[in-house]
Design a protein around this motif. Sequence first.
Motif, PDB file in Angstrom:
ATOM      1  N   GLN A 220       0.987  -1.478  -0.392  1.00 21.79           N
ATOM      2  CA  GLN A 220       0.138  -0.120   0.041  1.00 21.79           C
ATOM      3  C   GLN A 220       1.032   1.341   0.265  1.00 21.79           C
ATOM      4  O   GLN A 220       0.765   2.242  -0.638  1.00 21.79           O
ATOM      5  CB  GLN A 220      -1.145   0.302   0.864  1.00 21.79           C
ATOM      6  CG  GLN A 220      -2.244   1.215   1.528  1.00 21.79           C
ATOM      7  CD  GLN A 220      -2.699   1.362   0.433  1.00 21.79           C
ATOM      8  OE1 GLN A 220      -3.717   0.539   0.276  1.00 21.79           O
ATOM      9  NE2 GLN A 220      -2.858   2.137  -1.302  1.00 21.79           N
ATOM     10  N   ALA A 276       2.301   5.134   5.574  1.00 23.29           N
ATOM     11  CA  ALA A 276       1.455   3.738   5.390  1.00 23.29           C
ATOM     12  C   ALA A 276       2.114   2.906   6.439  1.00 23.29           C
ATOM     13  O   ALA A 276       1.415   1.669   6.112  1.00 23.29           O
ATOM     14  CB  ALA A 276       1.588   4.030   4.511  1.00 23.29           C
ATOM     15  N   ASP A 281       4.138  -0.109  17.882  1.00 22.55           N
ATOM     16  CA  ASP A 281       3.649   0.422  19.224  1.00 22.55           C
ATOM     17  C   ASP A 281       5.227   0.209  19.939  1.00 22.55           C
ATOM     18  O   ASP A 281       5.148   0.527  20.678  1.00 22.55           O
ATOM     19  CB  ASP A 281       2.259  -0.200  19.485  1.00 22.55           C
ATOM     20  CG  ASP A 281       1.300   0.633  18.310  1.00 22.55           C
ATOM     21  OD1 ASP A 281       1.346   1.219  17.778  1.00 22.55           O
ATOM     22  OD2 ASP A 281       1.030   0.229  17.873  1.00 22.55           O
ATOM     23  N   PRO A 307       8.538   5.388  19.573  1.00 27.94           N
ATOM     24  CA  PRO A 307       7.968   6.749  19.679  1.00 27.94           C
ATOM     25  C   PRO A 307       6.979   5.973  18.193  1.00 27.94           C
ATOM     26  O   PRO A 307       7.128   5.511  17.613  1.00 27.94           O
ATOM     27  CB  PRO A 307       9.306   7.177  18.300  1.00 27.94           C
ATOM     28  CG  PRO A 307      10.235   6.300  18.430  1.00 27.94           C
ATOM     29  CD  PRO A 307      10.248   4.626  19.273  1.00 27.94           C
ATOM     30  N   PHE A 325      -2.814   6.039   8.627  1.00 29.46           N
ATOM     31  CA  PHE A 325      -3.298   5.250   8.823  1.00 29.46           C
ATOM     32  C   PHE A 325      -3.894   5.198   9.800  1.00 29.46           C
ATOM     33  O   PHE A 325      -3.249   5.176  11.137  1.00 29.46           O
ATOM     34  CB  PHE A 325      -2.708   3.910   7.952  1.00 29.46           C
ATOM     35  CG  PHE A 325      -2.413   4.351   6.315  1.00 29.46           C
ATOM     36  CD1 PHE A 325      -1.640   5.292   5.271  1.00 29.46           C
ATOM     37  CD2 PHE A 325      -2.934   3.471   5.699  1.00 29.46           C
ATOM     38  CE1 PHE A 325      -1.950   5.568   4.204  1.00 29.46           C
ATOM     39  CE2 PHE A 325      -3.060   3.514   3.957  1.00 29.46           C
ATOM     40  CZ  PHE A 325      -2.241   4.472   3.568  1.00 29.46           C
ATOM     41  N   ALA A 326      -5.248   3.843   9.927  1.00 25.69           N
ATOM     42  CA  ALA A 326      -5.763   3.139  10.928  1.00 25.69           C
ATOM     43  C   ALA A 326      -5.709   2.060  10.750  1.00 25.69           C
ATOM     44  O   ALA A 326      -7.293   1.839  10.051  1.00 25.69           O
ATOM     45  CB  ALA A 326      -6.612   4.265  11.611  1.00 25.69           C
ATOM     46  N   LYS A 339      -7.862   9.053  15.931  1.00 29.25           N
ATOM     47  CA  LYS A 339      -6.484   9.058  16.072  1.00 29.25           C
ATOM     48  C   LYS A 339      -6.703  10.421  14.946  1.00 29.25           C
ATOM     49  O   LYS A 339      -5.381  11.229  15.738  1.00 29.25           O
ATOM     50  CB  LYS A 339      -5.738   7.878  14.710  1.00 29.25           C
ATOM     51  CG  LYS A 339      -5.878   6.367  15.714  1.00 29.25           C
ATOM     52  CD  LYS A 339      -5.333   5.834  14.542  1.00 29.25           C
ATOM     53  CE  LYS A 339      -4.530   4.643  16.052  1.00 29.25           C
ATOM     54  NZ  LYS A 339      -4.755   3.320  15.161  1.00 29.25           N
ATOM     55  N   LYS A 343      -3.550  12.386  16.493  1.00 30.82           N
ATOM     56  CA  LYS A 343      -2.248  12.793  16.299  1.00 30.82           C
ATOM     57  C   LYS A 343      -1.674  13.665  15.140  1.00 30.82           C
ATOM     58  O   LYS A 343      -0.946  14.451  15.151  1.00 30.82           O
ATOM     59  CB  LYS A 343      -2.573  11.715  15.154  1.00 30.82           C
ATOM     60  CG  LYS A 343      -2.656  10.205  15.733  1.00 30.82           C
ATOM     61  CD  LYS A 343      -1.961   9.202  16.358  1.00 30.82           C
ATOM     62  CE  LYS A 343      -2.104   7.638  16.866  1.00 30.82           C
ATOM     63  NZ  LYS A 343      -1.074   7.368  16.685  1.00 30.82           N
ATOM     64  N   ASN A 365      -7.780  -3.205  -1.182  1.00 28.23           N
ATOM     65  CA  ASN A 365      -7.295  -2.776  -0.215  1.00 28.23           C
ATOM     66  C   ASN A 365      -9.082  -2.470  -0.203  1.00 28.23           C
ATOM     67  O   ASN A 365      -9.675  -1.885  -0.992  1.00 28.23           O
ATOM     68  CB  ASN A 365      -6.472  -1.535  -0.349  1.00 28.23           C
ATOM     69  CG  ASN A 365      -6.520  -1.018   1.682  1.00 28.23           C
ATOM     70  OD1 ASN A 365      -7.863  -2.197   2.843  1.00 28.23           O
ATOM     71  ND2 ASN A 365      -5.215  -0.568   2.994  1.00 28.23           N
TER      72      ASN A 365
HETATM   73  O1  PMT Z   1       1.924  -3.467   3.828  1.00 26.41           O
HETATM   74  P1  PMT Z   1       0.757  -3.535   2.938  1.00 26.41           P
HETATM   75  O2  PMT Z   1       1.152  -5.468   3.501  1.00 26.41           O
HETATM   76  O3  PMT Z   1       0.211  -3.504   2.161  1.00 26.41           O
HETATM   77  O4  PMT Z   1      -0.791  -2.847   4.290  1.00 26.41           O
HETATM   78  C1  PMT Z   1      -0.982  -1.982   4.473  1.00 26.41           C
HETATM   79  C2  PMT Z   1      -1.304  -1.776   6.079  1.00 26.41           C
HETATM   80  C3  PMT Z   1      -2.117  -3.005   6.455  1.00 26.41           C
HETATM   81  C4  PMT Z   1      -0.029  -1.810   6.272  1.00 26.41           C
HETATM   82  C5  PMT Z   1      -1.461  -0.321   5.937  1.00 26.41           C
HETATM   83  O5  PMT Z   1      -2.719   0.167   4.744  1.00 26.41           O
HETATM   84  C6  PMT Z   1      -1.764   0.146   7.097  1.00 26.41           C
HETATM   85  O6  PMT Z   1      -3.757   0.881   7.849  1.00 26.41           O
HETATM   86  N1  PMT Z   1      -0.940   0.907   7.534  1.00 26.41           N
HETATM   87  C7  PMT Z   1      -1.164   1.903   8.917  1.00 26.41           C
HETATM   88  C8  PMT Z   1      -0.291   0.061   9.814  1.00 26.41           C
HETATM   89  C9  PMT Z   1      -0.572   0.542  11.184  1.00 26.41           C
HETATM   90  O7  PMT Z   1       0.401   0.848  11.624  1.00 26.41           O
HETATM   91  O8  PMT Z   1      -2.112   1.037  11.853  1.00 26.41           O
HETATM   92  P2  PMT Z   1      -1.981   1.738  12.979  1.00 26.41           P
HETATM   93  O9  PMT Z   1      -2.858   2.082  13.383  1.00 26.41           O
HETATM   94  O10 PMT Z   1      -1.054   0.630  14.191  1.00 26.41           O
HETATM   95  O11 PMT Z   1      -1.187   3.243  12.702  1.00 26.41           O
HETATM   96  C10 PMT Z   1      -1.324   4.167  13.330  1.00 26.41           C
HETATM   97  C11 PMT Z   1      -0.741   5.261  12.514  1.00 26.41           C
HETATM   98  O12 PMT Z   1       0.988   6.291  13.104  1.00 26.41           O
HETATM   99  C12 PMT Z   1      -0.169   4.670  10.907  1.00 26.41           C
HETATM  100  O13 PMT Z   1      -0.589   5.889   9.826  1.00 26.41           O
HETATM  101  C13 PMT Z   1       1.223   4.529  11.760  1.00 26.41           C
HETATM  102  O14 PMT Z   1       2.021   4.435  10.504  1.00 26.41           O
HETATM  103  C14 PMT Z   1       1.751   5.603  12.460  1.00 26.41           C
HETATM  104  N2  PMT Z   1       2.460   5.145  13.520  1.00 26.41           N
HETATM  105  C15 PMT Z   1       1.955   3.778  14.978  1.00 26.41           C
HETATM  106  C16 PMT Z   1       3.137   3.612  15.285  1.00 26.41           C
HETATM  107  C17 PMT Z   1       4.580   4.719  15.763  1.00 26.41           C
HETATM  108  N3  PMT Z   1       4.682   4.274  16.798  1.00 26.41           N
HETATM  109  N4  PMT Z   1       4.159   5.799  15.245  1.00 26.41           N
HETATM  110  C18 PMT Z   1       3.732   5.417  14.181  1.00 26.41           C
HETATM  111  O15 PMT Z   1       3.370   6.511  13.293  1.00 26.41           O
END
Ligand code: PMT
Length: 401
Positions: A220, A276, A281, A307, A325-326, A339, A343, A365
Amino acid sequence: MRAFAGRRVVLAVSGGIAAYKAVEVCRRLVDAGAHVTPVLTPAAKRFVGEATFSALASERARLSLFDDDDPIPHVTLGQQADLVVVCPATARVIGAYAAGLAGDLLSATLLATRAPVVVCPAMHTEMWEHPAVRDNLRLLAERGVTVVAPEEGRLAGGDTGAGRLAAPESILAAAAEALAAGPQAPVRDMVGLRVLVTAGGTREPIDPVRFVGNRSSGKQGYAVAVEAAARGAKVSLVATVRRPLPDSVDLVLVETAEELRAAVVDRLPAEVVVMAAAVADYRPAAPAADKIKKSGEARTVTLEPTPDILAELGRGGQVETLVGFAAETSDVLANAEAKLRTKGADLIVVNDVSAPSVGFDGDTNEVVLLDAAGRTAVPLTSKRQVAQAILDRVVALRAAR
Ligand code: PMT
Protein backbone atom coordinates in the motif's frame (compact mmCIF):
# COMPACT_ATOMS: atom_id res chain seq x y z
CA MET A 1 -9.73 -9.61 -31.65
CA ARG A 2 -7.54 -10.89 -28.80
CA ALA A 3 -6.98 -7.35 -27.50
CA PHE A 4 -10.34 -7.38 -25.70
CA ALA A 5 -10.23 -10.82 -24.06
CA GLY A 6 -10.95 -10.48 -20.34
CA ARG A 7 -10.90 -6.66 -20.44
CA ARG A 8 -13.61 -4.57 -18.77
CA VAL A 9 -15.17 -2.16 -21.23
CA VAL A 10 -17.74 0.50 -20.37
CA LEU A 11 -19.84 1.15 -23.48
CA ALA A 12 -21.21 4.65 -22.91
CA VAL A 13 -24.19 5.34 -25.16
CA SER A 14 -25.57 8.85 -25.55
CA GLY A 15 -28.77 9.96 -27.18
CA GLY A 16 -28.59 10.10 -30.95
CA ILE A 17 -30.10 8.05 -33.73
CA ALA A 18 -26.73 6.26 -34.07
CA ALA A 19 -27.40 4.63 -30.68
CA TYR A 20 -28.83 1.66 -32.60
CA LYS A 21 -25.37 1.09 -34.11
CA ALA A 22 -23.86 0.88 -30.62
CA VAL A 23 -25.79 -2.38 -30.28
CA GLU A 24 -23.56 -3.89 -32.95
CA VAL A 25 -20.41 -2.48 -31.28
CA CYS A 26 -21.60 -4.03 -28.01
CA ARG A 27 -22.12 -7.43 -29.63
CA ARG A 28 -18.71 -7.40 -31.29
CA LEU A 29 -16.94 -6.43 -28.07
CA VAL A 30 -18.65 -9.28 -26.22
CA ASP A 31 -17.79 -11.70 -29.05
CA ALA A 32 -14.17 -10.56 -28.73
CA GLY A 33 -14.16 -11.63 -25.08
CA ALA A 34 -14.66 -8.24 -23.38
CA HIS A 35 -16.74 -7.83 -20.24
CA VAL A 36 -19.06 -5.07 -21.43
CA THR A 37 -21.05 -2.78 -19.12
CA PRO A 38 -23.44 -0.54 -21.04
CA VAL A 39 -24.12 2.91 -19.58
CA LEU A 40 -27.02 4.77 -21.19
CA THR A 41 -28.06 8.40 -20.89
CA PRO A 42 -31.83 8.98 -20.52
CA ALA A 43 -31.87 10.25 -24.14
CA ALA A 44 -30.10 7.09 -25.41
CA LYS A 45 -32.91 5.04 -23.85
CA ARG A 46 -35.39 6.81 -26.09
CA PHE A 47 -33.57 5.50 -29.16
CA VAL A 48 -32.75 1.95 -27.99
CA GLY A 49 -34.36 0.22 -25.03
CA GLU A 50 -32.14 -0.79 -22.15
CA ALA A 51 -33.34 -4.39 -22.51
CA THR A 52 -31.50 -4.67 -25.83
CA PHE A 53 -28.17 -3.73 -24.28
CA SER A 54 -28.78 -5.77 -21.13
CA ALA A 55 -29.47 -8.85 -23.27
CA LEU A 56 -26.36 -8.49 -25.41
CA ALA A 57 -23.83 -7.15 -22.91
CA SER A 58 -22.10 -8.94 -20.04
CA GLU A 59 -24.29 -7.28 -17.43
CA ARG A 60 -27.41 -5.11 -17.16
CA ALA A 61 -27.41 -1.66 -18.64
CA ARG A 62 -26.75 1.14 -16.13
CA LEU A 63 -28.85 4.26 -16.33
CA SER A 64 -28.71 6.22 -13.14
CA LEU A 65 -26.37 7.80 -10.62
CA PHE A 66 -28.56 6.16 -7.98
CA ASP A 67 -28.35 2.39 -7.93
CA ASP A 68 -29.70 0.02 -5.24
CA ASP A 69 -26.80 -2.41 -5.74
CA ASP A 70 -23.96 0.13 -5.76
CA PRO A 71 -23.86 3.24 -3.58
CA ILE A 72 -21.35 5.00 -5.84
CA PRO A 73 -21.82 3.82 -9.44
CA HIS A 74 -20.47 7.13 -10.72
CA VAL A 75 -16.96 6.16 -9.55
CA THR A 76 -17.11 2.35 -9.46
CA LEU A 77 -17.68 1.89 -13.18
CA GLY A 78 -14.94 4.32 -14.21
CA GLN A 79 -12.44 2.98 -11.70
CA GLN A 80 -12.96 -0.66 -12.69
CA ALA A 81 -12.89 -0.08 -16.45
CA ASP A 82 -9.93 -0.98 -18.67
CA LEU A 83 -11.48 1.05 -21.49
CA VAL A 84 -14.41 3.41 -21.99
CA VAL A 85 -15.98 3.74 -25.45
CA VAL A 86 -18.47 6.58 -25.94
CA CYS A 87 -20.60 5.48 -28.87
CA PRO A 88 -22.28 7.53 -30.15
CA ALA A 89 -20.99 10.71 -28.52
CA THR A 90 -23.39 13.62 -28.90
CA ALA A 91 -22.31 17.28 -28.91
CA ARG A 92 -23.71 17.60 -25.36
CA VAL A 93 -21.73 14.67 -23.96
CA ILE A 94 -18.55 15.85 -25.70
CA GLY A 95 -19.07 19.36 -24.30
CA ALA A 96 -19.70 18.10 -20.77
CA TYR A 97 -16.62 15.85 -20.87
CA ALA A 98 -14.41 18.70 -22.13
CA ALA A 99 -15.77 21.05 -19.47
CA GLY A 100 -15.49 18.49 -16.66
CA LEU A 101 -19.22 18.36 -15.97
CA ALA A 102 -20.85 15.26 -14.52
CA GLY A 103 -24.62 15.61 -14.64
CA ASP A 104 -25.41 11.97 -15.35
CA LEU A 105 -23.88 8.51 -14.89
CA LEU A 106 -22.20 8.52 -18.30
CA SER A 107 -20.47 11.90 -17.79
CA ALA A 108 -19.49 11.04 -14.21
CA THR A 109 -17.95 7.76 -15.39
CA LEU A 110 -15.85 9.67 -17.91
CA LEU A 111 -14.47 11.92 -15.17
CA ALA A 112 -13.89 9.06 -12.72
CA THR A 113 -11.87 6.84 -15.04
CA ARG A 114 -8.17 6.71 -15.70
CA ALA A 115 -8.67 4.09 -18.38
CA PRO A 116 -8.22 5.01 -22.05
CA VAL A 117 -11.31 6.69 -23.50
CA VAL A 118 -12.47 6.44 -27.11
CA VAL A 119 -15.04 9.01 -28.23
CA CYS A 120 -17.07 8.33 -31.38
CA PRO A 121 -18.98 11.48 -32.34
CA ALA A 122 -22.17 11.28 -34.38
CA MET A 123 -24.34 14.29 -35.17
CA HIS A 124 -25.69 16.47 -37.95
CA THR A 125 -23.12 18.12 -40.24
CA GLU A 126 -23.82 21.64 -38.93
CA MET A 127 -23.20 20.52 -35.36
CA TRP A 128 -20.12 18.46 -36.30
CA GLU A 129 -18.62 21.51 -38.01
CA HIS A 130 -19.47 23.95 -35.21
CA PRO A 131 -16.31 25.55 -33.74
CA ALA A 132 -17.47 24.77 -30.19
CA VAL A 133 -17.68 21.04 -30.94
CA ARG A 134 -14.35 21.11 -32.77
CA ASP A 135 -12.65 22.98 -29.91
CA ASN A 136 -14.02 20.53 -27.36
CA LEU A 137 -12.78 17.55 -29.37
CA ARG A 138 -9.34 19.16 -29.83
CA LEU A 139 -9.14 19.68 -26.08
CA LEU A 140 -10.09 16.05 -25.42
CA ALA A 141 -7.52 14.81 -27.94
CA GLU A 142 -4.83 16.95 -26.24
CA ARG A 143 -5.74 15.21 -22.97
CA GLY A 144 -5.12 11.82 -24.54
CA VAL A 145 -8.67 10.86 -25.57
CA THR A 146 -8.97 8.94 -28.85
CA VAL A 147 -11.49 10.55 -31.22
CA VAL A 148 -12.88 8.34 -33.98
CA ALA A 149 -14.01 10.87 -36.59
CA PRO A 150 -17.42 10.32 -38.13
CA GLU A 151 -17.88 9.53 -41.81
CA GLU A 152 -19.86 11.15 -44.60
CA GLY A 153 -23.19 9.54 -45.30
CA ARG A 154 -26.87 9.49 -44.68
CA LEU A 155 -28.01 11.24 -41.51
CA ALA A 156 -31.29 11.39 -39.62
CA GLY A 157 -34.15 13.15 -41.41
CA GLY A 158 -32.86 12.17 -44.87
CA ASP A 159 -29.90 14.62 -44.87
CA THR A 160 -26.53 13.58 -46.21
CA GLY A 161 -23.11 14.88 -45.06
CA ALA A 162 -20.32 14.50 -42.52
CA GLY A 163 -21.37 13.32 -39.07
CA ARG A 164 -22.43 9.69 -39.49
CA LEU A 165 -21.02 7.40 -36.80
CA ALA A 166 -17.82 5.62 -37.89
CA ALA A 167 -18.15 1.99 -38.94
CA PRO A 168 -17.97 -0.63 -36.13
CA GLU A 169 -14.69 -1.95 -37.61
CA SER A 170 -13.07 1.49 -37.28
CA ILE A 171 -14.39 1.90 -33.72
CA LEU A 172 -13.11 -1.51 -32.63
CA ALA A 173 -9.72 -0.95 -34.26
CA ALA A 174 -9.33 2.41 -32.46
CA ALA A 175 -10.49 0.85 -29.20
CA ALA A 176 -7.94 -1.98 -29.50
CA GLU A 177 -5.19 0.56 -30.16
CA ALA A 178 -6.23 2.68 -27.17
CA LEU A 179 -6.23 -0.41 -24.93
CA ALA A 180 -2.75 -1.37 -26.13
CA ALA A 181 -1.47 2.17 -25.49
CA GLY A 182 -2.52 1.82 -21.83
CA PRO A 183 -4.02 4.16 -19.28
CA GLN A 184 -4.36 7.89 -19.72
CA ALA A 185 -1.39 9.99 -18.74
CA PRO A 186 -1.79 10.66 -15.01
CA VAL A 187 -2.80 14.09 -13.88
CA ARG A 188 0.38 16.02 -12.99
CA ASP A 189 -1.18 17.72 -9.99
CA MET A 190 1.69 17.19 -7.50
CA VAL A 191 4.51 18.87 -9.41
CA GLY A 192 6.73 20.87 -7.04
CA LEU A 193 5.61 18.97 -3.92
CA ARG A 194 7.95 16.98 -1.70
CA VAL A 195 6.08 13.84 -0.70
CA LEU A 196 7.48 11.53 1.97
CA VAL A 197 5.92 8.07 2.26
CA THR A 198 6.57 5.20 4.67
CA ALA A 199 5.84 1.56 3.83
CA GLY A 200 6.11 -1.92 5.30
CA GLY A 201 6.20 -3.34 8.80
CA THR A 202 8.98 -2.59 11.24
CA ARG A 203 10.95 -5.42 12.90
CA GLU A 204 11.95 -4.96 16.51
CA PRO A 205 14.74 -7.38 17.53
CA ILE A 206 14.35 -9.83 20.38
CA ASP A 207 17.85 -11.15 19.65
CA PRO A 208 20.04 -11.18 16.49
CA VAL A 209 17.73 -13.66 14.71
CA ARG A 210 14.24 -13.08 16.12
CA PHE A 211 11.98 -10.05 16.01
CA VAL A 212 8.55 -8.64 16.88
CA GLY A 213 6.91 -7.81 13.55
CA ASN A 214 3.67 -7.68 11.60
CA ARG A 215 2.21 -8.80 8.28
CA SER A 216 2.68 -5.57 6.28
CA SER A 217 4.03 -6.23 2.77
CA GLY A 218 4.67 -2.57 1.96
CA LYS A 219 2.36 -2.77 -1.09
CA GLN A 220 0.00 0.00 0.00
CA GLY A 221 2.79 2.44 0.85
CA TYR A 222 4.65 1.64 -2.39
CA ALA A 223 1.44 2.25 -4.35
CA VAL A 224 1.20 5.72 -2.77
CA ALA A 225 4.84 6.48 -3.60
CA VAL A 226 4.49 5.29 -7.22
CA GLU A 227 1.28 7.26 -7.71
CA ALA A 228 2.76 10.45 -6.19
CA ALA A 229 5.79 10.16 -8.48
CA ALA A 230 3.51 9.67 -11.51
CA ARG A 231 1.69 12.86 -10.53
CA GLY A 232 4.94 14.82 -10.61
CA ALA A 233 5.92 14.93 -6.90
CA LYS A 234 9.50 14.59 -5.66
CA VAL A 235 9.08 11.41 -3.63
CA SER A 236 11.10 9.92 -0.79
CA LEU A 237 10.12 6.47 0.44
CA VAL A 238 11.21 5.10 3.80
CA ALA A 239 10.45 1.38 3.69
CA THR A 240 11.27 -1.87 5.42
CA VAL A 241 11.03 -3.93 2.21
CA ARG A 242 12.26 -3.51 -1.35
CA ARG A 243 9.71 -3.61 -4.18
CA PRO A 244 9.74 -2.33 -7.80
CA LEU A 245 9.90 1.47 -7.91
CA PRO A 246 10.57 4.20 -10.50
CA ASP A 247 14.18 5.45 -10.45
CA SER A 248 13.03 8.96 -9.56
CA VAL A 249 11.93 7.85 -6.06
CA ASP A 250 14.55 8.23 -3.32
CA LEU A 251 14.37 4.96 -1.36
CA VAL A 252 15.82 4.39 2.09
CA LEU A 253 15.53 0.97 3.68
CA VAL A 254 15.14 0.68 7.44
CA GLU A 255 14.21 -2.04 9.89
CA THR A 256 13.06 -0.71 13.24
CA ALA A 257 10.64 2.00 14.35
CA GLU A 258 13.58 4.04 15.65
CA GLU A 259 15.38 3.81 12.28
CA LEU A 260 12.19 4.67 10.45
CA ARG A 261 11.69 7.71 12.65
CA ALA A 262 15.28 8.89 12.08
CA ALA A 263 14.98 8.48 8.29
CA VAL A 264 11.69 10.40 8.23
CA VAL A 265 12.97 13.25 10.40
CA ASP A 266 16.09 13.42 8.22
CA ARG A 267 13.93 14.05 5.13
CA LEU A 268 11.84 16.90 6.56
CA PRO A 269 10.46 19.37 5.74
CA ALA A 270 7.97 17.96 3.24
CA GLU A 271 4.72 19.34 1.93
CA VAL A 272 3.03 15.93 2.25
CA VAL A 273 3.81 12.94 4.49
CA VAL A 274 1.89 9.66 4.15
CA MET A 275 2.50 7.24 7.02
CA ALA A 276 1.38 3.94 5.48
CA ALA A 277 3.96 1.87 7.36
CA ALA A 278 2.82 -0.51 10.07
CA VAL A 279 5.15 0.79 12.78
CA ALA A 280 5.47 -1.35 15.90
CA ASP A 281 3.89 0.26 18.96
CA TYR A 282 6.13 -1.77 21.29
CA ARG A 283 9.65 -3.22 21.09
CA PRO A 284 11.65 -5.55 23.32
CA ALA A 285 13.14 -3.32 26.00
CA ALA A 286 16.45 -5.20 26.15
CA PRO A 287 17.21 -7.20 22.98
CA ALA A 288 19.74 -9.98 23.63
CA ALA A 289 23.20 -9.53 22.08
CA ASP A 290 23.40 -13.26 21.29
CA LYS A 291 20.84 -15.75 20.09
CA ILE A 292 18.67 -16.80 23.00
CA LYS A 293 19.18 -20.51 23.70
CA LYS A 294 16.27 -22.89 23.86
CA SER A 295 15.33 -24.11 27.32
CA GLY A 296 12.29 -25.84 28.73
CA GLU A 297 11.37 -22.70 30.67
CA ALA A 298 8.70 -20.13 29.81
CA ARG A 299 10.23 -16.80 28.82
CA THR A 300 9.06 -13.26 29.29
CA VAL A 301 10.01 -10.50 26.90
CA THR A 302 9.45 -7.05 28.35
CA LEU A 303 8.16 -4.59 25.76
CA GLU A 304 8.53 -0.82 25.86
CA PRO A 305 6.68 1.76 23.72
CA THR A 306 8.27 2.96 20.47
CA PRO A 307 8.19 6.64 19.45
CA ASP A 308 4.82 7.66 17.95
CA ILE A 309 6.17 9.15 14.73
CA LEU A 310 2.81 10.28 13.35
CA ALA A 311 1.96 12.20 16.53
CA GLU A 312 5.44 13.74 16.56
CA LEU A 313 4.99 14.94 12.96
CA GLY A 314 1.54 16.26 13.87
CA ARG A 315 3.09 18.46 16.57
CA GLY A 316 6.20 19.43 14.64
CA GLY A 317 5.06 22.01 12.06
CA GLN A 318 7.40 20.70 9.34
CA VAL A 319 4.65 19.00 7.31
CA GLU A 320 1.85 20.85 5.53
CA THR A 321 -0.44 17.88 4.88
CA LEU A 322 -0.08 14.89 7.18
CA VAL A 323 -1.74 11.59 6.32
CA GLY A 324 -1.91 8.74 8.80
CA PHE A 325 -3.40 5.29 8.46
CA ALA A 326 -5.51 3.41 10.97
CA ALA A 327 -5.44 -0.39 10.85
CA GLU A 328 -8.38 -1.46 13.02
CA THR A 329 -10.25 -4.66 13.80
CA SER A 330 -13.07 -3.37 16.05
CA ASP A 331 -14.83 -0.04 16.68
CA VAL A 332 -13.14 0.85 13.42
CA LEU A 333 -14.46 4.34 12.75
CA ALA A 334 -14.55 5.42 16.40
CA ASN A 335 -10.90 4.43 16.86
CA ALA A 336 -9.94 6.16 13.64
CA GLU A 337 -11.82 9.33 14.64
CA ALA A 338 -9.79 9.33 17.85
CA LYS A 339 -6.54 9.04 15.83
CA LEU A 340 -7.61 11.98 13.65
CA ARG A 341 -8.21 14.08 16.77
CA THR A 342 -5.16 13.10 18.80
CA LYS A 343 -2.37 12.71 16.21
CA GLY A 344 -2.64 16.09 14.52
CA ALA A 345 -3.16 14.46 11.09
CA ASP A 346 -5.11 16.15 8.29
CA LEU A 347 -6.35 12.84 6.90
CA ILE A 348 -6.66 9.34 8.30
CA VAL A 349 -6.97 6.36 5.94
CA VAL A 350 -8.98 3.75 7.79
CA ASN A 351 -8.84 0.05 6.91
CA ASP A 352 -10.77 -2.64 8.71
CA VAL A 353 -8.05 -5.27 8.56
CA SER A 354 -10.35 -7.98 9.92
CA ALA A 355 -12.32 -7.97 6.63
CA PRO A 356 -11.32 -10.36 3.81
CA SER A 357 -8.94 -8.93 1.15
CA VAL A 358 -8.52 -5.70 3.13
CA GLY A 359 -5.26 -4.27 4.50
CA PHE A 360 -2.22 -6.46 5.03
CA ASP A 361 -0.39 -8.29 2.28
CA GLY A 362 -2.92 -8.69 -0.58
CA ASP A 363 -3.19 -6.55 -3.69
CA THR A 364 -6.51 -4.99 -2.71
CA ASN A 365 -7.76 -2.69 0.00
CA GLU A 366 -10.97 -1.02 1.12
CA VAL A 367 -10.70 2.20 3.10
CA VAL A 368 -12.56 5.18 4.46
CA LEU A 369 -10.87 8.57 4.14
CA LEU A 370 -11.49 10.55 7.28
CA ASP A 371 -10.80 14.26 7.64
CA ALA A 372 -12.30 17.32 9.32
CA ALA A 373 -14.83 17.68 6.47
CA GLY A 374 -16.19 14.12 6.79
CA ARG A 375 -15.81 10.61 5.39
CA THR A 376 -15.27 9.23 1.89
CA ALA A 377 -15.62 5.49 1.34
CA VAL A 378 -13.31 3.82 -1.18
CA PRO A 379 -14.82 0.38 -1.90
CA LEU A 380 -12.68 -2.75 -2.31
CA THR A 381 -10.26 -2.08 -5.17
CA SER A 382 -6.57 -2.31 -6.05
CA LYS A 383 -4.00 -0.70 -3.73
CA ARG A 384 -3.01 1.58 -6.63
CA GLN A 385 -6.61 2.84 -6.92
CA VAL A 386 -6.68 3.39 -3.16
CA ALA A 387 -3.45 5.38 -3.51
CA GLN A 388 -5.08 7.48 -6.22
CA ALA A 389 -8.08 8.19 -4.00
CA ILE A 390 -5.80 9.19 -1.10
CA LEU A 391 -3.78 11.59 -3.24
CA ASP A 392 -6.93 13.02 -4.85
CA ARG A 393 -8.10 13.85 -1.33
CA VAL A 394 -4.70 15.30 -0.38
CA VAL A 395 -4.75 17.57 -3.44
CA ALA A 396 -8.35 18.64 -2.65
CA LEU A 397 -7.51 19.37 1.00
CA ARG A 398 -4.52 21.48 -0.06
CA ALA A 399 -6.60 23.38 -2.61
CA ALA A 400 -9.23 24.15 0.05
CA ARG A 401 -6.76 25.72 2.50
O1 PMT B 1 1.76 -3.04 3.65
P1 PMT B 1 0.52 -3.74 3.15
O2 PMT B 1 0.64 -5.25 3.25
O3 PMT B 1 0.11 -3.26 1.79
O4 PMT B 1 -0.68 -3.39 4.15
C1 PMT B 1 -1.17 -2.10 4.24
C2 PMT B 1 -1.39 -1.65 5.69
C3 PMT B 1 -2.48 -2.50 6.32
C4 PMT B 1 -0.09 -1.80 6.49
C5 PMT B 1 -1.80 -0.14 5.63
O5 PMT B 1 -2.97 -0.02 4.89
C6 PMT B 1 -2.00 0.42 7.03
O6 PMT B 1 -3.07 0.35 7.62
N1 PMT B 1 -0.93 1.02 7.59
C7 PMT B 1 -0.89 1.50 9.00
C8 PMT B 1 -0.73 0.34 9.95
C9 PMT B 1 -0.65 0.80 11.38
O7 PMT B 1 0.40 0.77 11.95
O8 PMT B 1 -1.77 1.29 11.86
P2 PMT B 1 -1.95 1.87 13.36
O9 PMT B 1 -3.40 2.11 13.49
O10 PMT B 1 -1.29 0.96 14.34
O11 PMT B 1 -1.12 3.21 13.33
C10 PMT B 1 -1.71 4.48 13.10
C11 PMT B 1 -0.77 5.40 12.37
O12 PMT B 1 0.31 5.75 13.23
C12 PMT B 1 -0.15 4.83 11.11
O13 PMT B 1 -0.10 5.87 10.14
C13 PMT B 1 1.25 4.44 11.54
O14 PMT B 1 2.17 4.54 10.46
C14 PMT B 1 1.54 5.46 12.61
N2 PMT B 1 2.42 5.01 13.70
C15 PMT B 1 2.14 3.89 14.42
C16 PMT B 1 2.96 3.53 15.47
C17 PMT B 1 4.09 4.33 15.77
N3 PMT B 1 4.91 3.99 16.74
N4 PMT B 1 4.35 5.41 15.04
C18 PMT B 1 3.54 5.77 14.03
O15 PMT B 1 3.79 6.80 13.36
